[in-house]
Design a protein around this motif. Sequence first.
Motif, short mmCIF file in Angstrom:
data_model
loop_
_atom_site.label_atom_id
_atom_site.label_comp_id
_atom_site.label_asym_id
_atom_site.label_seq_id
_atom_site.Cartn_x
_atom_site.Cartn_y
_atom_site.Cartn_z
N SER A 44 -3.50 -5.84 1.33
CA SER A 44 -3.47 -4.27 1.48
C SER A 44 -2.30 -3.75 1.16
O SER A 44 -1.19 -4.66 0.83
N VAL A 45 -2.27 -2.41 0.70
CA VAL A 45 -0.86 -1.61 0.27
C VAL A 45 -1.00 -0.52 1.33
O VAL A 45 -1.97 0.16 1.58
N THR B 185 4.49 -0.91 1.23
CA THR B 185 4.62 -2.26 1.67
C THR B 185 3.16 -2.90 1.41
O THR B 185 2.17 -2.21 1.70
N ALA B 186 3.30 -3.98 0.87
CA ALA B 186 2.13 -4.93 0.64
C ALA B 186 1.94 -6.04 1.63
O ALA B 186 2.90 -6.65 1.98
N THR B 187 0.78 -6.06 1.99
CA THR B 187 0.55 -7.39 2.67
C THR B 187 -0.16 -8.42 1.75
O THR B 187 -1.04 -8.07 1.13
N VAL B 188 0.56 -9.60 1.71
CA VAL B 188 -0.09 -10.57 0.93
C VAL B 188 -0.27 -11.96 1.33
O VAL B 188 0.35 -12.25 2.28
N ARG B 189 -1.40 -12.46 0.90
CA ARG B 189 -1.80 -13.77 1.33
C ARG B 189 -1.57 -14.70 0.42
O ARG B 189 -1.85 -14.78 -0.70
N PHE B 190 -1.04 -15.92 0.91
CA PHE B 190 -0.84 -17.04 -0.19
C PHE B 190 -1.16 -18.44 0.70
O PHE B 190 -1.16 -18.40 2.05
N LYS C 180 5.64 -2.25 -5.68
CA LYS C 180 5.47 -0.86 -6.32
C LYS C 180 4.27 -0.05 -6.12
O LYS C 180 3.41 -0.45 -5.55
N ARG C 181 4.68 1.16 -6.43
CA ARG C 181 3.46 2.22 -5.99
C ARG C 181 2.34 1.86 -6.87
O ARG C 181 1.20 2.12 -6.27
N GLU C 182 2.26 1.27 -8.02
CA GLU C 182 0.79 0.98 -8.82
C GLU C 182 0.22 -0.39 -8.01
O GLU C 182 -0.76 -0.65 -8.50
N THR C 183 0.93 -1.08 -7.35
CA THR C 183 0.28 -2.09 -6.71
C THR C 183 -0.97 -2.07 -5.98
O THR C 183 -1.27 -1.07 -5.17
N LYS C 184 -2.03 -2.65 -6.22
CA LYS C 184 -3.38 -2.40 -5.86
C LYS C 184 -3.72 -3.71 -5.18
O LYS C 184 -3.58 -4.69 -5.44
#
Length: 164
Positions: free
Chosen positions: A72-73, A90-95, A110-114
């Motif tokens: 999510s962003v 802010t992005a929530t990333v899963r790894f 970045k703003r463009e992150t989806k």
Amino acid sequence: MVRKALAALCLWVVLVALLGLAFWGYDYAANHAPALATAGALGATAVGAAVMIVRELPLYRRGVPAPGTVVSVSSRTSRGSMGVANTSHTATVRFRTPDGVQRTALCSCKRETKPGEPCVVYYDPTEPSRAGTRASLGALVGLAAFCAVTMAAALWCLVVFDRL
């Protein structure tokens, strides 16, 4: 953490004021206190960002890269004292770590992150909750550079034009 940051900011502002006293004397420093305080605050922010870069850089140099996905962003907009809007993303990333454990981390983006986009997450194997992306480092470098240049311009205006 906040107390240390405020203490460092106050110390930096006092240092800049003392430098103003040392170089230009009391009358100059007293008449230009707001400008010196502004330059001091910008300098403190630049120094703080530089310290964060130095603390985070080993994560990107020696951290273990892992493929991740943006979950999510979120965006937060705040207004400064001059009414200028500032938006941070802010992005929530899963790894997944090599041992198969799935982790989640918050990173600047970045703003463009989806959501759903792939990304590379760097994490500390001794403390997997400490993770970030290259965009996080870029945001810190940009903040430090902006504050340093603005502070230098403010001090230059003080010296050359005797005003801000």
